[in-house]
Design a protein around this motif. Structure first.
Motif, short mmCIF file in Angstrom:
data_model
loop_
_atom_site.label_atom_id
_atom_site.label_comp_id
_atom_site.label_asym_id
_atom_site.label_seq_id
_atom_site.Cartn_x
_atom_site.Cartn_y
_atom_site.Cartn_z
N LYS A 110 15.82 -12.86 -27.81
CA LYS A 110 17.10 -12.04 -27.69
C LYS A 110 17.80 -11.21 -28.84
O LYS A 110 18.04 -10.19 -29.02
N LYS A 111 17.77 -12.18 -29.90
CA LYS A 111 18.25 -11.67 -31.22
C LYS A 111 17.06 -11.68 -32.25
O LYS A 111 16.69 -12.96 -32.37
N ALA A 112 16.86 -10.79 -32.94
CA ALA A 112 15.74 -10.80 -33.61
C ALA A 112 15.95 -11.57 -34.98
O ALA A 112 15.12 -12.29 -35.51
N THR A 113 17.28 -11.87 -35.19
CA THR A 113 17.57 -12.90 -36.40
C THR A 113 17.39 -14.36 -36.06
O THR A 113 17.73 -15.29 -36.86
N GLU A 114 17.28 -14.53 -34.98
CA GLU A 114 17.28 -15.81 -34.30
C GLU A 114 15.76 -16.49 -34.26
O GLU A 114 15.51 -17.31 -33.52
N VAL A 115 14.66 -15.76 -34.53
CA VAL A 115 13.41 -15.88 -34.17
C VAL A 115 12.93 -17.33 -34.92
O VAL A 115 11.92 -17.88 -34.41
N ASP A 116 13.49 -17.69 -35.86
CA ASP A 116 13.15 -18.96 -36.51
C ASP A 116 13.30 -20.38 -35.66
O ASP A 116 12.38 -21.32 -35.82
N GLN A 117 14.10 -20.10 -34.66
CA GLN A 117 14.37 -21.09 -33.67
C GLN A 117 13.00 -21.17 -32.80
O GLN A 117 12.69 -22.19 -32.08
N LEU A 118 12.23 -20.14 -32.76
CA LEU A 118 11.10 -20.09 -31.70
C LEU A 118 9.77 -20.33 -32.76
O LEU A 118 8.72 -20.58 -32.17
#
Length: 439
Positions: A110-118
């Motif tokens: 949903k948020k590009a800045t949160e990709v590290d979680q995936l």
């Protein structure tokens, strides 16, 4: 679509095998392939047109989604981290799994800045493949576009799967439809700009949808190899028309060129002769032979055409030796075609990426690789009347090898280029362009 769905599983299997092999060789766990992100114009809040990472679209037919990621290791089901923001400013490309969806584990971002979680937590064993180096470093990647790994993939990209062949047939089909519309517009006396619009309208494209900027040239503009100015006013008279234009289908490019004479004249005869020469070069595409040798052979044949039409007064062998043919044919015979118009791997001798230079006398040749089955090439010989090159030749010691009066008569026509897209099979060549009845 059914044909693509049937061919796609074998394509994924092949990519998985290639990935598994190179990861083992480079002692890595997996690849993280970034689709890319928008790039802002300098001092502006607008972005340049988005061009997806070709390594990303190699795996699946998604060419418009930014900030998305592929995680592959050659064994497990690949994972796509698919960017689906909540955004009322821009249209969000919806998730359309189509025939490719079942081959991937899909995670929504949903948020590009949160990709590290995936992404994988420990990135030491993963290589980042993409252009945004600062993003990769911020996420903790140490292996960024490692050259041995990328060279291996690029080398093998030259061998197209049956799925890729079908995508390129469809890309040719689109381009041929548009070429026919452009030809009609030329003979109606339209401007370069209007011919371009006819081309795009015929297949519902914008200028951002084509694999490269279309070359739509009238008269003397045909002598400018990468002409893209698109004049809005018509010339005093229509004499010649050169169009070098392609299409994209599922991320795969076509690249087709045709030249037309407005009247039945000497230039029209020269076009017909160059068309025969082009088809002869296509016939020379055979597994195990050198593309460089084919270029040199065609170079000599163009010398023979120059002699036939009394543009030079020496035989082709002497014209080749003196180099004057290069004035009239200053580029290479063609190139690899695929995910990119000038596809990668053309100068590689092996999986390590050992570079093989083009011959010194033919520096603009775009491939030096041996021809092999399942490769896809363009064949595009040309014959031009380029003012700057002619001026250089006229002031050289070889000026007396040219019949300048005959050259002058054809100078305003600009030049000729004819280009088809060819799949090399083990037993025959498949001319995707001619099969669609574009002559």
């Amino acid at each position: 679509m059914d044909k693509l769905a049937n061919l796609y599983p074998a394509h994924i299997t092949q990519l998985q095998q290639t990935t598994k092999t190179v990861l083992k060789r480079e002692n890595l766990e997996g690849l993280v392939i970034h689709s890319g992100q928008e790039i802002k114009a300098f001092l502006d809040d607008n972005s340049y047109p988005f061009k997806v990472n070709p390594h990303f679209k190699y795996w699946l037919p998604l060419t418009e989604i930014t900030n998305s990621w592929l995680v592959v290791n050659g064994e497990d089901k690949p994972t796509i981290i698919y960017y689906q923001p909540v955004d009322f400013w821009h249209k969000v490309t919806p998730l359309d799994e189509s025939y490719w969806g079942k081959h991937f584990t899909i995670k929504i971002l949903k948020k590009a800045t949160e990709v590290d979680q995936l992404l994988p937590y420990d990135k030491k064993g993963y290589a980042y493949i993409g252009e945004h180096i600062e993003v990769a470093r911020a996420l903790g990647f140490d292996n960024i576009n490692p050259e041995p790994l990328v060279s291996y993939i690029h080398y093998h990209r030259a061998y197209k799967t049956s799925y890729e062949h079908e995508c390129m047939r469809q890309s040719n089909k689109l381009a041929v439809t548009a070429h026919k519309a452009a030809k009609t517009a030329f003979f109606k006396g339209e401007t370069e700009y209007d011919i371009q619009q006819a081309y795009l309208t015929a297949i519902g494209f914008t200028t951002n949808d084509t694999p490269y900027g279309n070359i739509v040239a009238l008269n003397k503009n045909c002598s400018i190899l990468h002409y893209t100015a698109l004049e809005r006013t018509p010339p005093q008279s229509h004499q010649s028309f050169l169009i070098d234009a392609g299409a994209n289908f599922n991320g795969y490019a076509s690249d087709i060129t045709r030249t037309y004479a407005y009247k039945d004249n000497k230039f029209a005869e020269l076009i017909k002769r160059m068309d025969q020469l082009m088809l002869s070069a296509v016939a020379g595409l055979k597994p195990g032979l050198s593309y460089v040798d084919l270029h040199i052979q065609t170079y000599l044949e163009i010398g023979k055409v120059l002699k036939e039409f009394d543009l030079i007064n020496v035989d082709a062998e002497l014209a080749a030796e003196s180099g004057i043919i290069s004035t009239f044919f200053p580029h290479g015979l063609g190139h690899h075609l695929g995910l990119q118009t000038h596809d990668v791997g053309g100068f590689m001798a092996d999986e390590r990426g050992t570079h093989v230079n083009a011959p010194e006398a033919h520096p603009f040749l775009r491939t030096s690789r041996v021809i092999e089955a399942n490769q896809v090439f363009t064949i595009e010989p040309g014959l031009y009347f380029i003012d700057s090159l002619l001026a250089d030749l006229k002031s050289s010691s070889n000026a007396d090898q040219v019949n300048w009066q005959n050259v002058e008569e054809l100078r305003d026509f600009g030049g000729i280029r004819i280009e088809d897209n060819i799949i090399v099979h083990q037993s025959h060549n498949e001319n995707m362009t001619r099969d669609l009845e574009l002559n």
